[in-house]
Design a protein around this motif. Structure first.
Motif, PDB file in Angstrom:
ATOM      1  N   LEU A   1       0.923  -1.489   0.527  1.00 25.27           N
ATOM      2  CA  LEU A   1      -0.070   0.097  -0.067  1.00 25.27           C
ATOM      3  C   LEU A   1       0.822   0.857  -0.175  1.00 25.27           C
ATOM      4  N   HIS A   2       1.701   1.194  -1.095  1.00 23.78           N
ATOM      5  CA  HIS A   2       3.247   2.623  -0.971  1.00 23.78           C
ATOM      6  C   HIS A   2       2.224   3.617  -1.890  1.00 23.78           C
ATOM      7  N   GLU A   3       1.058   3.880  -1.652  1.00 23.50           N
ATOM      8  CA  GLU A   3       0.057   4.967  -1.975  1.00 23.50           C
ATOM      9  C   GLU A   3      -0.133   5.622  -0.698  1.00 23.50           C
ATOM     10  N   PHE A   4      -0.220   5.373   0.504  1.00 19.90           N
ATOM     11  CA  PHE A   4       0.089   6.102   2.014  1.00 19.90           C
ATOM     12  C   PHE A   4       0.512   5.816   2.752  1.00 19.90           C
ATOM     13  N   ILE A   5       1.459   5.386   2.153  1.00 15.75           N
ATOM     14  CA  ILE A   5       3.132   5.757   3.094  1.00 15.75           C
ATOM     15  C   ILE A   5       3.193   7.496   2.991  1.00 15.75           C
ATOM     16  N   PRO A   6       3.443   8.305   1.926  1.00 13.63           N
ATOM     17  CA  PRO A   6       3.500   9.973   2.256  1.00 13.63           C
ATOM     18  C   PRO A   6       2.322  10.158   2.327  1.00 13.63           C
ATOM     19  N   LEU A   7       1.568   9.444   2.805  1.00 11.62           N
ATOM     20  CA  LEU A   7       0.454  10.540   3.970  1.00 11.62           C
ATOM     21  C   LEU A   7       0.566  10.155   4.940  1.00 11.62           C
ATOM     22  N   VAL A   8       0.763   9.183   5.633  1.00  9.99           N
ATOM     23  CA  VAL A   8       1.022   8.241   6.518  1.00  9.99           C
ATOM     24  C   VAL A   8       1.868   9.690   7.472  1.00  9.99           C
ATOM     25  N   HIS A   9       3.114   9.579   6.625  1.00  2.86           N
ATOM     26  CA  HIS A   9       4.579  10.146   7.334  1.00  2.86           C
ATOM     27  C   HIS A   9       3.995  11.685   7.208  1.00  2.86           C
ATOM     28  N   GLY A  10       2.815  12.133   6.441  1.00  6.81           N
ATOM     29  CA  GLY A  10       2.253  13.962   6.515  1.00  6.81           C
ATOM     30  C   GLY A  10       1.965  13.723   7.737  1.00  6.81           C
TER      31      GLY A  10
ATOM     32  N   GLY B   1       3.317  16.034  10.817  1.00  8.15           N
ATOM     33  CA  GLY B   1       2.771  17.318  10.487  1.00  8.15           C
ATOM     34  C   GLY B   1       3.814  18.005   9.296  1.00  8.15           C
ATOM     35  N   ASP B   2       3.782  17.286   8.533  1.00  6.54           N
ATOM     36  CA  ASP B   2       4.777  17.390   6.666  1.00  6.54           C
ATOM     37  C   ASP B   2       3.263  17.833   6.164  1.00  6.54           C
ATOM     38  N   LEU B   3       3.015  18.454   5.648  1.00  7.09           N
ATOM     39  CA  LEU B   3       2.054  18.980   5.000  1.00  7.09           C
ATOM     40  C   LEU B   3       2.652  18.952   3.407  1.00  7.09           C
ATOM     41  N   ARG B   4       3.813  19.135   3.094  1.00  2.00           N
ATOM     42  CA  ARG B   4       4.507  18.885   1.680  1.00  2.00           C
ATOM     43  C   ARG B   4       3.808  17.998   1.254  1.00  2.00           C
ATOM     44  N   THR B   5       4.895  16.981   1.882  1.00  3.77           N
ATOM     45  CA  THR B   5       5.110  15.340   2.120  1.00  3.77           C
ATOM     46  C   THR B   5       3.437  15.108   1.603  1.00  3.77           C
TER      47      THR B   5
ATOM     48  N   CYS C   1      -3.228  17.033   9.675  1.00  2.22           N
ATOM     49  CA  CYS C   1      -2.399  17.408   9.340  1.00  2.22           C
ATOM     50  C   CYS C   1      -1.662  18.389   9.609  1.00  2.22           C
ATOM     51  N   TYR C   2      -2.601  19.212  10.050  1.00  2.00           N
ATOM     52  CA  TYR C   2      -2.979  20.722  10.529  1.00  2.00           C
ATOM     53  C   TYR C   2      -2.472  20.952  11.742  1.00  2.00           C
ATOM     54  N   ARG C   3      -3.701  19.878  12.204  1.00  2.00           N
ATOM     55  CA  ARG C   3      -3.898  20.375  13.460  1.00  2.00           C
ATOM     56  C   ARG C   3      -2.119  19.281  14.228  1.00  2.00           C
ATOM     57  N   ASN C   4      -1.349  18.540  13.750  1.00  3.09           N
ATOM     58  CA  ASN C   4      -0.074  17.360  13.583  1.00  3.09           C
ATOM     59  C   ASN C   4       1.319  18.532  13.823  1.00  3.09           C
ATOM     60  N   LEU C   5       0.747  19.373  12.641  1.00  5.36           N
ATOM     61  CA  LEU C   5       1.775  20.963  12.715  1.00  5.36           C
ATOM     62  C   LEU C   5       1.485  21.251  13.277  1.00  5.36           C
ATOM     63  N   PHE C   6       0.489  22.660  14.156  1.00  6.83           N
ATOM     64  CA  PHE C   6       0.668  23.538  15.070  1.00  6.83           C
ATOM     65  C   PHE C   6       1.221  23.041  16.497  1.00  6.83           C
ATOM     66  N   LYS C   7       0.520  21.229  16.539  1.00  7.03           N
ATOM     67  CA  LYS C   7       1.121  20.872  17.829  1.00  7.03           C
ATOM     68  C   LYS C   7       2.504  20.603  17.850  1.00  7.03           C
ATOM     69  N   ARG C   8       3.130  20.496  16.185  1.00 10.91           N
ATOM     70  CA  ARG C   8       4.402  20.079  16.385  1.00 10.91           C
ATOM     71  C   ARG C   8       6.095  21.207  16.646  1.00 10.91           C
ATOM     72  N   VAL C   9       5.116  22.527  16.265  1.00  7.38           N
ATOM     73  CA  VAL C   9       5.902  23.877  16.576  1.00  7.38           C
ATOM     74  C   VAL C   9       5.587  24.456  17.937  1.00  7.38           C
ATOM     75  N   SER C  10       4.424  24.194  18.257  1.00  5.06           N
ATOM     76  CA  SER C  10       4.062  23.933  19.686  1.00  5.06           C
ATOM     77  C   SER C  10       5.238  23.693  20.968  1.00  5.06           C
ATOM     78  N   VAL C  11       5.687  22.362  20.499  1.00  4.13           N
ATOM     79  CA  VAL C  11       6.496  21.315  21.508  1.00  4.13           C
ATOM     80  C   VAL C  11       8.265  21.803  21.235  1.00  4.13           C
ATOM     81  N   VAL C  12       8.429  22.301  19.372  1.00  3.63           N
ATOM     82  CA  VAL C  12       9.489  23.252  19.125  1.00  3.63           C
ATOM     83  C   VAL C  12       9.981  24.245  20.193  1.00  3.63           C
TER      84      VAL C  12
END
Length: 224
Positions: free
Chosen positions: A100-109, A113-117, A145-156
């Motif tokens: 299920l390679h098509e899901f790999i970039p989506l799961v990673h993103g 929180g990597d919106l580009r990927t 993905c947005y939610r996890n990006l904001f969380k990542r910025v908050s943690v950093v």
């Protein structure tokens, strides 16, 4: 047949007599039960009943014949988008096992929180997802993905008061230049959905996060 003809509304005509007589419960043929649950789960997914869809597709996957690798992959093609929307991410092992390679970039993103990927993966396999009828559902996963990006910025930054220009900078780093109004709009939507706890100070352009569980996991699961 109705799925291939894209006339899903007619499926209800078949389900009513089956459900009214509980034929799907009394059948002793496990294969028939799995097939029934698979299609009912797909129908629920297209009707945005994601909790129902996950229940039926989970059953189909769990009770599918162990050696029926192709059937399991077909089930996962629809189960995974539902789980992604509800914040439940599959393991790398599962994706590799069933190719299920098509899901790999989506799961990673979503995980990072990597919106580009995430966006690149969605665009790369767009035609495949459209043929399956899961593209719009996967597009909705961008919210997680947005939610996890904001969380990542908050943690950093380790700040409870997060300047929106810092968030905009993280978008820019991902190759997505957006202005502060767009950042505020995205955040307002996340707060409204319960994905983020806090409030936005428009005058100061600051996100003030709740001291208690500002990024609740339960909200993602429930909202999905």
């Amino acid at each position: 047949m109705y799925f291939r003809l894209n006339t899903l509304r007619l499926c209800k005509n078949l389900l009513r007599p089956i459900e009214s007589r509980s034929l799907h419960e009394v059948s002793e043929n496990k294969g028939d039960k799995v097939t029934y649950r698979y299609y009912v789960g797909r129908l629920a997914m297209f009707e945005d009943q994601y909790d129902v869809a996950e229940e039926h597709l989970d059953y189909a996957l769990k009770h599918c014949y162990r050696g029926a690798r192709g059937n399991k992959k077909r089930i996962l093609n629809y189960l995974l988008p539902v789980k992604l929307l509800r914040g439940r991410l599959p393991t790398q092992y599962l994706l590799q096992k069933y190719s299920l390679h098509e899901f790999i970039p989506l799961v990673h993103g979503i995980r990072t929180g990597d919106l580009r990927t995430f966006n690149d993966g969605l665009q790369k396999y767009q035609d495949l997802f459209i043929r399956r009828g899961t593209y719009l559902l996967l597009e909705k996963c961008k919210t997680v993905c947005y939610r996890n990006l904001f969380k990542r910025v908050s943690v950093v930054t380790q700040r409870a008061q997060l300047p929106l220009n810092q968030v905009a900078t993280s978008f820019k780093w991902l190759g997505m230049s957006i202005d502060l109004d767009e950042v505020e709009c995205i955040l307002a939507n996340l707060i409204f959905r319960g994905y983020v706890r806090g409030y936005i100070s428009h005058s100061k352009r600051i996100l003030v996060l709740s001291k208690k569980d500002p990024f609740p996991v339960s909200a993602v699961v429930a909202r999905g």
